[in-house]
Design a protein around this motif. Structure first.
Motif, PDB file in Angstrom:
ATOM      1  N   ASP A   1     -38.579   1.778 -37.397  1.00 48.07           N
ATOM      2  CA  ASP A   1     -38.305   3.344 -36.978  1.00 48.07           C
ATOM      3  C   ASP A   1     -36.907   3.436 -36.421  1.00 48.07           C
ATOM      4  OD1 ASP A   1     -40.850   3.848 -38.199  1.00 48.07           O
ATOM      5  OD2 ASP A   1     -41.740   3.930 -36.190  1.00 48.07           O
ATOM      6  N   GLN A   2     -36.662   2.534 -35.652  1.00 50.30           N
ATOM      7  CA  GLN A   2     -34.988   2.338 -34.954  1.00 50.30           C
ATOM      8  C   GLN A   2     -33.973   2.644 -36.117  1.00 50.30           C
ATOM      9  OE1 GLN A   2     -34.904  -0.935 -32.515  1.00 50.30           O
ATOM     10  NE2 GLN A   2     -36.169   0.005 -30.734  1.00 50.30           N
ATOM     11  N   ARG A   3     -34.149   1.711 -37.101  1.00 47.42           N
ATOM     12  CA  ARG A   3     -33.193   1.415 -38.380  1.00 47.42           C
ATOM     13  C   ARG A   3     -33.249   2.996 -39.058  1.00 47.42           C
ATOM     14  NH1 ARG A   3     -29.006  -1.283 -37.456  1.00 47.42           N
ATOM     15  NH2 ARG A   3     -29.575  -3.595 -36.861  1.00 47.42           N
ATOM     16  N   VAL A   4     -34.409   3.412 -39.343  1.00 45.71           N
ATOM     17  CA  VAL A   4     -34.625   4.873 -40.150  1.00 45.71           C
ATOM     18  C   VAL A   4     -33.603   5.625 -39.175  1.00 45.71           C
ATOM     19  CG1 VAL A   4     -36.190   6.466 -40.688  1.00 45.71           C
ATOM     20  CG2 VAL A   4     -36.676   4.248 -41.151  1.00 45.71           C
ATOM     21  N   ALA A   5     -33.815   5.932 -37.842  1.00 48.02           N
ATOM     22  CA  ALA A   5     -33.182   6.709 -37.347  1.00 48.02           C
ATOM     23  C   ALA A   5     -31.690   6.388 -37.252  1.00 48.02           C
ATOM     24  CB  ALA A   5     -33.573   6.665 -35.766  1.00 48.02           C
ATOM     25  N   TRP A   6     -31.144   5.360 -37.298  1.00 49.44           N
ATOM     26  CA  TRP A   6     -29.968   5.057 -37.413  1.00 49.44           C
ATOM     27  C   TRP A   6     -29.129   5.406 -38.845  1.00 49.44           C
ATOM     28  CZ3 TRP A   6     -27.623   0.355 -40.051  1.00 49.44           C
ATOM     29  CH2 TRP A   6     -26.422   0.152 -39.880  1.00 49.44           C
ATOM     30  N   LEU A   7     -29.979   5.038 -39.768  1.00 52.86           N
ATOM     31  CA  LEU A   7     -29.635   5.610 -41.049  1.00 52.86           C
ATOM     32  C   LEU A   7     -29.463   7.009 -41.281  1.00 52.86           C
ATOM     33  CD1 LEU A   7     -31.478   3.407 -43.611  1.00 52.86           C
ATOM     34  CD2 LEU A   7     -29.249   3.035 -42.860  1.00 52.86           C
ATOM     35  N   ALA A   8     -30.648   7.855 -40.493  1.00 51.17           N
ATOM     36  CA  ALA A   8     -30.268   9.277 -40.573  1.00 51.17           C
ATOM     37  C   ALA A   8     -29.019   9.909 -39.979  1.00 51.17           C
ATOM     38  CB  ALA A   8     -31.649   9.900 -39.934  1.00 51.17           C
ATOM     39  N   ASP A   9     -28.623   9.226 -38.928  1.00 51.24           N
ATOM     40  CA  ASP A   9     -27.368   9.250 -38.180  1.00 51.24           C
ATOM     41  C   ASP A   9     -26.349   9.196 -39.223  1.00 51.24           C
ATOM     42  OD1 ASP A   9     -26.026  10.106 -36.044  1.00 51.24           O
ATOM     43  OD2 ASP A   9     -25.128   8.075 -35.874  1.00 51.24           O
ATOM     44  N   ILE A  10     -26.362   8.037 -39.878  1.00 50.92           N
ATOM     45  CA  ILE A  10     -25.228   7.738 -40.819  1.00 50.92           C
ATOM     46  C   ILE A  10     -25.187   8.752 -41.996  1.00 50.92           C
ATOM     47  CG2 ILE A  10     -24.556   5.950 -42.787  1.00 50.92           C
ATOM     48  CD1 ILE A  10     -25.309   3.823 -40.981  1.00 50.92           C
ATOM     49  N   VAL A  11     -26.237   9.109 -42.532  1.00 53.43           N
ATOM     50  CA  VAL A  11     -26.327  10.186 -43.502  1.00 53.43           C
ATOM     51  C   VAL A  11     -25.723  11.579 -42.993  1.00 53.43           C
ATOM     52  CG1 VAL A  11     -27.696  11.627 -45.152  1.00 53.43           C
ATOM     53  CG2 VAL A  11     -28.376   9.118 -44.948  1.00 53.43           C
ATOM     54  N   SER A  12     -26.060  11.865 -41.900  1.00 55.08           N
ATOM     55  CA  SER A  12     -25.508  13.108 -41.252  1.00 55.08           C
ATOM     56  C   SER A  12     -24.128  13.265 -41.467  1.00 55.08           C
ATOM     57  CB  SER A  12     -25.970  13.300 -39.928  1.00 55.08           C
ATOM     58  OG  SER A  12     -25.323  12.476 -38.811  1.00 55.08           O
ATOM     59  N   LYS A  13     -23.475  12.121 -41.123  1.00 58.15           N
ATOM     60  CA  LYS A  13     -21.858  12.075 -41.051  1.00 58.15           C
ATOM     61  C   LYS A  13     -21.307  12.184 -42.159  1.00 58.15           C
ATOM     62  CE  LYS A  13     -21.895   9.315 -36.868  1.00 58.15           C
ATOM     63  NZ  LYS A  13     -21.952   7.791 -36.294  1.00 58.15           N
ATOM     64  N   VAL A  14     -21.839  11.835 -43.604  1.00 59.97           N
ATOM     65  CA  VAL A  14     -21.421  11.794 -45.038  1.00 59.97           C
ATOM     66  C   VAL A  14     -22.031  12.949 -45.651  1.00 59.97           C
ATOM     67  CG1 VAL A  14     -20.807   9.417 -44.925  1.00 59.97           C
ATOM     68  CG2 VAL A  14     -23.028  10.135 -45.665  1.00 59.97           C
ATOM     69  N   SER A  15     -23.012  13.462 -45.368  1.00 56.37           N
ATOM     70  CA  SER A  15     -23.495  14.652 -45.902  1.00 56.37           C
ATOM     71  C   SER A  15     -22.691  15.810 -46.285  1.00 56.37           C
ATOM     72  CB  SER A  15     -24.777  15.308 -45.126  1.00 56.37           C
ATOM     73  OG  SER A  15     -25.315  16.209 -46.031  1.00 56.37           O
ATOM     74  N   GLU A  16     -22.860  16.253 -47.809  1.00 57.49           N
ATOM     75  CA  GLU A  16     -22.055  17.372 -48.131  1.00 57.49           C
ATOM     76  C   GLU A  16     -22.928  18.172 -49.184  1.00 57.49           C
ATOM     77  OE1 GLU A  16     -19.634  15.370 -51.763  1.00 57.49           O
ATOM     78  OE2 GLU A  16     -18.941  14.645 -49.838  1.00 57.49           O
ATOM     79  N   PRO A  17     -22.510  19.349 -49.371  1.00 54.65           N
ATOM     80  CA  PRO A  17     -23.433  20.264 -50.320  1.00 54.65           C
ATOM     81  C   PRO A  17     -23.520  19.452 -51.611  1.00 54.65           C
ATOM     82  CG  PRO A  17     -21.611  21.605 -49.072  1.00 54.65           C
ATOM     83  CD  PRO A  17     -21.433  19.915 -48.575  1.00 54.65           C
ATOM     84  N   GLY A  18     -24.796  19.410 -52.267  1.00 57.71           N
ATOM     85  CA  GLY A  18     -25.264  19.115 -53.311  1.00 57.71           C
ATOM     86  C   GLY A  18     -25.144  17.660 -53.446  1.00 57.71           C
ATOM     87  N   LEU A  19     -25.271  16.830 -52.451  1.00 60.30           N
ATOM     88  CA  LEU A  19     -25.215  15.561 -52.424  1.00 60.30           C
ATOM     89  C   LEU A  19     -26.578  14.960 -52.046  1.00 60.30           C
ATOM     90  CD1 LEU A  19     -24.005  12.694 -53.140  1.00 60.30           C
ATOM     91  CD2 LEU A  19     -23.165  12.718 -50.564  1.00 60.30           C
ATOM     92  N   ALA A  20     -27.416  14.496 -52.743  1.00 64.41           N
ATOM     93  CA  ALA A  20     -28.735  14.132 -52.354  1.00 64.41           C
ATOM     94  C   ALA A  20     -28.596  12.467 -51.681  1.00 64.41           C
ATOM     95  CB  ALA A  20     -29.852  14.188 -53.453  1.00 64.41           C
ATOM     96  N   ILE A  21     -29.092  12.390 -50.686  1.00 59.18           N
ATOM     97  CA  ILE A  21     -29.125  11.083 -50.002  1.00 59.18           C
ATOM     98  C   ILE A  21     -30.693  10.739 -49.322  1.00 59.18           C
ATOM     99  CG2 ILE A  21     -28.125   9.585 -48.589  1.00 59.18           C
ATOM    100  CD1 ILE A  21     -25.558  11.033 -48.783  1.00 59.18           C
ATOM    101  N   ASP A  22     -31.118   9.735 -49.598  1.00 55.80           N
ATOM    102  CA  ASP A  22     -32.376   9.521 -48.933  1.00 55.80           C
ATOM    103  C   ASP A  22     -32.057   8.006 -48.537  1.00 55.80           C
ATOM    104  OD1 ASP A  22     -32.797   7.831 -51.161  1.00 55.80           O
ATOM    105  OD2 ASP A  22     -34.586   8.663 -51.680  1.00 55.80           O
ATOM    106  N   THR A  23     -33.160   7.461 -47.489  1.00 53.85           N
ATOM    107  CA  THR A  23     -33.113   6.146 -46.968  1.00 53.85           C
ATOM    108  C   THR A  23     -34.521   5.455 -47.274  1.00 53.85           C
ATOM    109  OG1 THR A  23     -33.820   7.101 -44.892  1.00 53.85           O
ATOM    110  CG2 THR A  23     -31.620   7.050 -45.143  1.00 53.85           C
ATOM    111  N   GLN A  24     -34.194   3.954 -47.188  1.00 49.01           N
ATOM    112  CA  GLN A  24     -35.423   3.316 -47.374  1.00 49.01           C
ATOM    113  C   GLN A  24     -35.001   1.782 -46.506  1.00 49.01           C
ATOM    114  OE1 GLN A  24     -38.000   3.777 -49.338  1.00 49.01           O
ATOM    115  NE2 GLN A  24     -38.865   1.803 -48.469  1.00 49.01           N
ATOM    116  N   VAL A  25     -35.994   1.554 -45.608  1.00 50.86           N
ATOM    117  CA  VAL A  25     -36.124   0.352 -44.818  1.00 50.86           C
ATOM    118  C   VAL A  25     -37.186  -0.426 -44.940  1.00 50.86           C
ATOM    119  CG1 VAL A  25     -35.869  -0.507 -42.541  1.00 50.86           C
ATOM    120  CG2 VAL A  25     -34.745   1.765 -43.083  1.00 50.86           C
TER     121      VAL A  25
END
Length: 310
Positions: free
Chosen positions: A66-90
């Protein structure tokens, strides 16, 4: 890269700067591809703790995940751009390469992107055991990334093998150059071909006094130049972008990559068996450990991972 719709980015848990993700975002924007950030973690101490019950160990593992999932969510928020689909898997797995390849197979991914380690002193890429396993066993192309950009007008270097006219060898050469041309069009880059050919065997010159080493070398060189020229013509590669040099691939390819200041080297791999054209093995280990740029490892059509067969 052709038909690149799903990209798996292997995350480095030791740093917040994810060079593989940066490269994948640029690729995804040109392919309208989706990205999955994948992190495989494991802590042996959790498995060996006899004081804790199985339920408690599971709860601890879940807490780490769960800690790593939250960390990845923070990383995604920094590179997110319109039309770009990003998900995470730990995932919790003690063999990262297996978890990566299994996820690629199950999810029908088209490309694996992973950062490499750069040695501070030598400024050379150090490939980890996971890198090697992915190049040998992943059923899809593997892009190993360094911390630099792909500038406009950059250079893509294709390592081709023309020592034989075997159809399987030729098909792998064609696939390498096709990938290069696709990337070149997307990133406004130039494609170059490189081929190393062997010099005169020393034992021949010693054992056969009448052996004409110069003529032998010239005939080998001309044969390789002609075959590389034919490849270049078929794929629209400029004649002055063909580089045929005497020497072993582990010497010729890195030297030319440095000389050209190439951003990317593309080569063919099939694990440790099969095509002699494949560079994986002792030769490739020397080639790859000497490179100071990105590497794209391509498998032949029809290749199946040992994990698929197992």
């Amino acid at each position: 890269m052709k038909d690149c719709h799903k990209i798996l980015v292997v995350i480095d848990p030791t740093t917040d700067k994810q060079v593989a993700l940066e490269r994948a975002v640029k690729l995804a924007s040109r392919h309208q591809a989706s990205i999955t950030l994948f992190l495989s973690i494991f802590d042996f101490s959790y498995e060996m703790t006899s004081i804790l019950s199985a339920h408690e160990r599971e709860a601890m593992r879940k807490g780490v995940i769960d800690q790593r999932v939250a960390w990845l969510a923070d990383i995604v928020s920094k590179v997110s751009e319109p039309g770009l689909a990003i998900d995470t898997q730990v995932v919790w797995h003690n063999r990262p390469f297996e978890s990566i390849i299994n996820h690629v197979i199950d999810g029908n991914y088209d490309l694996i992107v992973k950062g490499t380690h750069e040695h501070d002193k030598l400024k050379a890429v150090i490939f980890t055991p996971t890198d090697w396993h992915l190049m040998r066993k992943a059923p899809v192309p593997v892009l190993l990334v360094k911390d630099h950009d792909w500038p406009v007008g950059g250079k893509i270097l294709c390592a081709v093998n023309v020592a034989t006219e075997d159809p399987e060898h030729q098909a792998l050469n064609d696939k390498i150059i096709s990938h290069a041309n696709t990337l070149a069009a997307q990133f406004d880059a130039d494609v170059h071909l490189v081929n190393g050919y062997p010099g005169t065997p020393v034992n021949l010159a010693i054992e056969l006094p009448d052996f004409d080493a110069h003529s032998y070398n010239e005939s080998i060189r001309i044969q390789h130049e002609q075959r590389v020229a034919e490849l270049a013509k078929r794929f629209g590669v400029a004649a002055n972008h063909c580089h045929v040099k005497e020497g072993l691939p582990e010497d010729v390819i890195p030297e030319l990559a440095v000389s050209l200041d190439a951003e990317l080297v593309i080569l063919g791999t099939v694990g440790r068996t099969g095509l002699s054209a494949a560079l994986i093995g002792n030769t490739a280990e020397h080639v790859i450990d000497s490179l100071n740029c990105d590497l794209l490892a391509i498998k032949p059509d029809g290749y199946k991972s040992p994990l698929q067969e197992g």
